[in-house]
Design a protein around this motif. Structure first.
Motif, PDB file in Angstrom:
ATOM      1  N   HIS A  46      10.873  25.280  12.627  1.00 52.32           N
ATOM      2  CA  HIS A  46      12.012  24.448  12.173  1.00 52.32           C
ATOM      3  C   HIS A  46      11.663  23.016  11.038  1.00 52.32           C
ATOM      4  CE1 HIS A  46      15.868  22.495  11.531  1.00 52.32           C
ATOM      5  NE2 HIS A  46      15.486  21.630  12.624  1.00 52.32           N
ATOM      6  N   CYS A  62      13.229  19.045   9.215  1.00 47.86           N
ATOM      7  CA  CYS A  62      14.259  18.498   8.982  1.00 47.86           C
ATOM      8  C   CYS A  62      14.148  17.600   9.095  1.00 47.86           C
ATOM      9  CB  CYS A  62      15.253  19.050  10.048  1.00 47.86           C
ATOM     10  SG  CYS A  62      14.763  18.179  11.819  1.00 47.86           S
ATOM     11  N   ASP A  64      21.943  23.348  10.603  1.00 46.81           N
ATOM     12  CA  ASP A  64      20.396  22.159  10.301  1.00 46.81           C
ATOM     13  C   ASP A  64      19.515  21.970  11.291  1.00 46.81           C
ATOM     14  OD1 ASP A  64      20.699  22.204   7.181  1.00 46.81           O
ATOM     15  OD2 ASP A  64      22.129  20.178   7.490  1.00 46.81           O
ATOM     16  N   CYS A  65      19.890  21.814  12.104  1.00 48.01           N
ATOM     17  CA  CYS A  65      19.204  21.073  13.145  1.00 48.01           C
ATOM     18  C   CYS A  65      19.832  20.707  14.765  1.00 48.01           C
ATOM     19  CB  CYS A  65      18.805  19.439  12.897  1.00 48.01           C
ATOM     20  SG  CYS A  65      17.362  19.073  14.424  1.00 48.01           S
ATOM     21  N   GLY A  66      19.021  20.650  15.587  1.00 51.58           N
ATOM     22  CA  GLY A  66      19.722  20.811  17.498  1.00 51.58           C
ATOM     23  C   GLY A  66      21.033  19.918  17.214  1.00 51.58           C
TER      24      GLY A  66
END
Ligand code: MET
Ligand SMILES: [Zn+2]
Length: 746
Positions: free
Chosen positions: A634, A636, A717-719
């Motif tokens: 992942h 970002c 997009d992200c956590g």
């Protein structure tokens, strides 16, 4: 007047007890008014000047006034009139936005973890506002200190700005700087500091062109009649074309960064500097490394100083970069082993070193010798077992077998549907979770109570994901305070600090761990949580690891071995974790590398080597994974278009990557070399806004123009750790529905 013989480039602004952070947040929350806020900030500045004077910066203009409430680039942009803010609240709106205005974009400052606000340059008039900087100078004078006001330079400001072609307005901007300098001169200021780090980095335009622009701009600016003496600084690396350009403009003082790491990269720099800098210019030698936390080898530093003094009539001692990037002081730490504490130098200790170096203080040299020796001899830094394991590793790149296509076949047994849905790992970190972690740390709840609380949370998160109909589940990461700290605290070779806060952006501070020696993993770090989550569901649960590059990027690194050595060691520790997760029945493992882009060297010719070792370390984590184990990564926090080949070279089976804000623009950078499955983020998790099913469907449809359906994943997009449950539930529900819609139309 002549330049002080010892100085620093800058000093942390948040305050030893994070006074500025607290005041900012109290003001934003409406708990204190503007007068209380500005008065706190004022006291902090004056106290800081006094502290710096006590530490040995006693000469006039030895103390830089690199002050800012939020960010130094914003401060300069407001001073020279690239941006305007009539009130404090307008200024903070630029930083943080409000209901109807988006904040300025924020991005990383050179190769540090500091983030600056990106000014936008269109056709606005530049209306300088020198009052800002004059206030700073005057309040210092009232406290009996002659400070050296600070500005980011015109070339750097425009090179970092957003807009059509900001540098086209350099000549106009120089006039604005001239007006600010004239106001300072009129107030009796004798020295000003202007930072031009853009010239140590390969930006757009290329080095030679930027240097030519800088030469013209600075020649003009230094030829105005009415100005203070100027110190131009060039932190973060070595100048190439820019060296001659700046030296020939003949500022009264020119700073160069001569940190050990800079000279290792550019061994001829000292000679080039001596050759280029005119004898009338004070050469400000950035000999004390401001970018790491290690005590200097003063004797070795003094040899370089000798050489400089032999070759140049007027040399001053300084730090390589602003001390903004290190914590305030080692003396605020009570849990660092005494022997290790002696090896460290934070901001205050670095000032003491600079003063000792300039004064050739033999006692300080002897202490430094001792620190260098005990560190080199210490058993703490070495682990024979780790060394032996690393020595056995193959050289160069490693390759997981079978290659991607073969693995894809093997992983078909996971039985995932088309366009599988998943999340990036963390679920909302609620008040209760934070409280349980804090209570556990404080010892007010037992280990068993804590584990119980976390397990309940994991169970709820798993249930929620099942109810939502997600395909690949996560345990939610409630036990993790921070994605790097969580791992560093469980590995040998790292230490943590209690008060080692460093400004990341605005009021946000981080406490990076310090890699002090060989890294190893005494026991499994994540397995129990993943195993427990997997026991609750028939759907696959992803194991979650932070990759070696990100762990290093967000830590202070060793300076006694190449970074690649620590990277290999961390990779081996994580490879063991992968094996343990597999053993525990986890078939999908995500290795997060959001910081892959951050460590990219400022100079282009240093990038291939960096990418080689960073990609290798990532691959080492997964190289022995079973073909049936699906490895995700992942990314970002940055734009990855420029290094998309490196992202491909990670050789993950699935890559999730931030893309929502740029409307999937990244996908246009994908080429045939990019073989992995890909989950371009469709939900921008940086705001509480819930994306609609229509909007998500549109993004997925757009993605399908670049990625075949067999390779497309659906994820945010992200956590989600900074989100609340309200928007999380709704957004994920929409995400699953959008996927269903798109699949139905295939
Ligand atoms: C900054 S990347 C964060 C990845 C991590 N797994 C999370 O979900 O929080
Ligand atoms: Zn992320």
């Amino acid at each position: 007047m002549s330049f002080p013989h010892v100085t620093i480039e800058g000093y942390p602004r948040v305050g030893a007890n994070r006074e500025l952070k607290k005041a900012l947040e109290a003001y934003w929350a409406g708990k204190i008014d503007e007068a209380a806020f500005t008065s706190t900030a004022h006291s902090l500045r004056i106290d800081t000047y006094r502290r710096l004077r006590d530490l040995g910066l006693t000469e006039d203009y030895a103390i830089p006034a690199d002050v800012a409430y939020y960010d130094q680039v914003l401060e300069t942009a407001l001073t020279v009139g690239v941006l305007q803010a009539g009130t404090l609240d307008e200024e903070f709106t630029l930083c943080r936005g409000n209901a109807d205005t988006a904040p300025l974009e924020m991005t990383k400052w050179f190769d540090t973890n500091y983030h600056y606000l990106v000014p936008e340059v269109a056709d606005q008039a530049f209306e300088p506002n020198p009052e800002r900087i004059l206030t700073i100078v005057r309040e210092a004078a009232d406290a009996d200190v002659k400070v050296r006001p600070f500005l980011v330079g015109p070339v750097t400001l425009l090179a970092l700005a957003k807009g059509e072609n900001p540098l086209a307005r350099l000549d106009e901007l120089v006039d604005a700087y001239a007006a600010v300098l004239a106001a300072l001169a009129a107030d009796g200021v004798e020295w000003v500091q202007v930072a031009e780090p853009a010239l140590v980095a390969d930006l757009v335009p290329a080095d030679a062109e930027l240097a030519a622009l800088a030469g013209t701009a600075w020649t003009k600016l230094l030829n105005v009649d009415n100005r203070p003496n100027v110190l131009i600084t060039t932190p973060y690396g070595s100048l190439r074309e820019g060296l001659k350009a700046l030296a020939d403009a003949q500022p009264e003082a020119l700073h160069v960064s001569l940190a050990p790491s800079v000279l290792a990269e550019d061994p001829t720099y000292v000679d080039r500097v001596l050759e280029a800098v005119h004898p009338e210019t004070t050469l400000v030698a950035g000999l004390i490394d401001g970018h790491n936390v290690w005590a200097a080898n003063l004797r070795e530093r003094a040899e370089i100083l000798d050489k400089l003094q032999a070759g140049h009539p007027d040399v001053a001692v300084s730090t390589s970069v602003s001390l903004l990037h290190v914590p305030h002081t080692v003396t605020a730490e009570s849990n660092i082993p005494v022997d290790v504490a002696g090896w460290l130098a934070f901001a205050d200790e670095k000032i003491t070193e600079a003063v000792a170096l300039a004064n050739r203080d033999e006692d300080a040299f002897a202490r430094a010798d001792r620190a260098v020796r005990t560190r080199a001899e210490s058993e703490r830094t070495r682990n024979a077992e780790v060394a032996a394991r690393v020595a056995k590793l193959p050289e160069g790149q490693v390759q997981r077998e079978p290659q991607f296509e073969g693995r894809k076949e093997a992983q078909a047994e996971l039985g995932l549907p088309k366009l599988p849905t998943t999340t990036i790992g963390s679920f909302p970190q609620t008040q209760e979770i934070r409280k349980a972690r804090a209570d556990h740390r404080a010892g007010t709840i037992t280990d068993a109570q804590y584990t119980e609380a976390m397990k309940n949370e994991v169970a709820e998160v798993v249930k929620l994901q099942e109810d939502l109909g997600l395909d690949v589940l996560v345990h939610g990461e409630p036990e993790r305070n921070d994605m790097v700290q969580y791992f560093s605290e469980q590995m040998d070779g790292f230490i943590s600090t209690d008060n080692g806060w460093v400004q990341s952006y605005g009021s946000r501070c981080v406490r990076p761990p310090i890699v002090i020696g060989d890294v190893s993993r005494p026991e499994a770090m994540t397995v129990e949580w993943a195993k427990y989550a997997q026991s609750l569901t028939d759907k696959p649960v992803k194991g979650m690891l932070t990759g070696p590059v990100t762990i290093l990027a967000w830590s202070f690194k060793r300076d006694d071995v190449p970074v690649s050595v620590s990277a290999d060691q961390i990779a081996l520790a994580l490879a063991d974790e992968v094996a343990d997760l597999e053993e525990a029945g986890i078939d999908i493992i995500q290795i997060d590398e959001p910081a892959l882009r951050e460590l990219l060297p400022l100079r282009k010719d240093a990038r291939p080597e960096y990418l080689d070792w960073s990609i290798r370390s990532f691959r080492l984590v997964a190289v022995d994974a079973e073909p049936t184990t699906q490895i995700h990564t992942h990314l970002c926090y940055s734009e990855f278009g420029e290094i998309i080949d490196a992202v491909a070279a990670l050789d993950a089976d699935v890559t999730s990557i931030e893309a929502a804000r740029s409307k999937m623009e990244l996908l246009t950078d994908l080429n045939e070399g990019f073989h992995s499955d890909i989950g371009p983020g469709v939900w921008d998790i940086h705001s509480p806004r819930v994306p609609s099913v229509d909007e998500l469907t549109e993004l997925l449809t757009a993605a399908l123009k670049h990625v075949p359906a067999e390779r497309l994943w659906v994820n945010p997009d992200c956590g989600l750790k900074t989100r609340g449950y309200a928007e999380t539930n709704e957004s994920l529900k929409n995400l699953v529905e959008a996927r269903d819609r798109v699949v139905a139309s295939l």
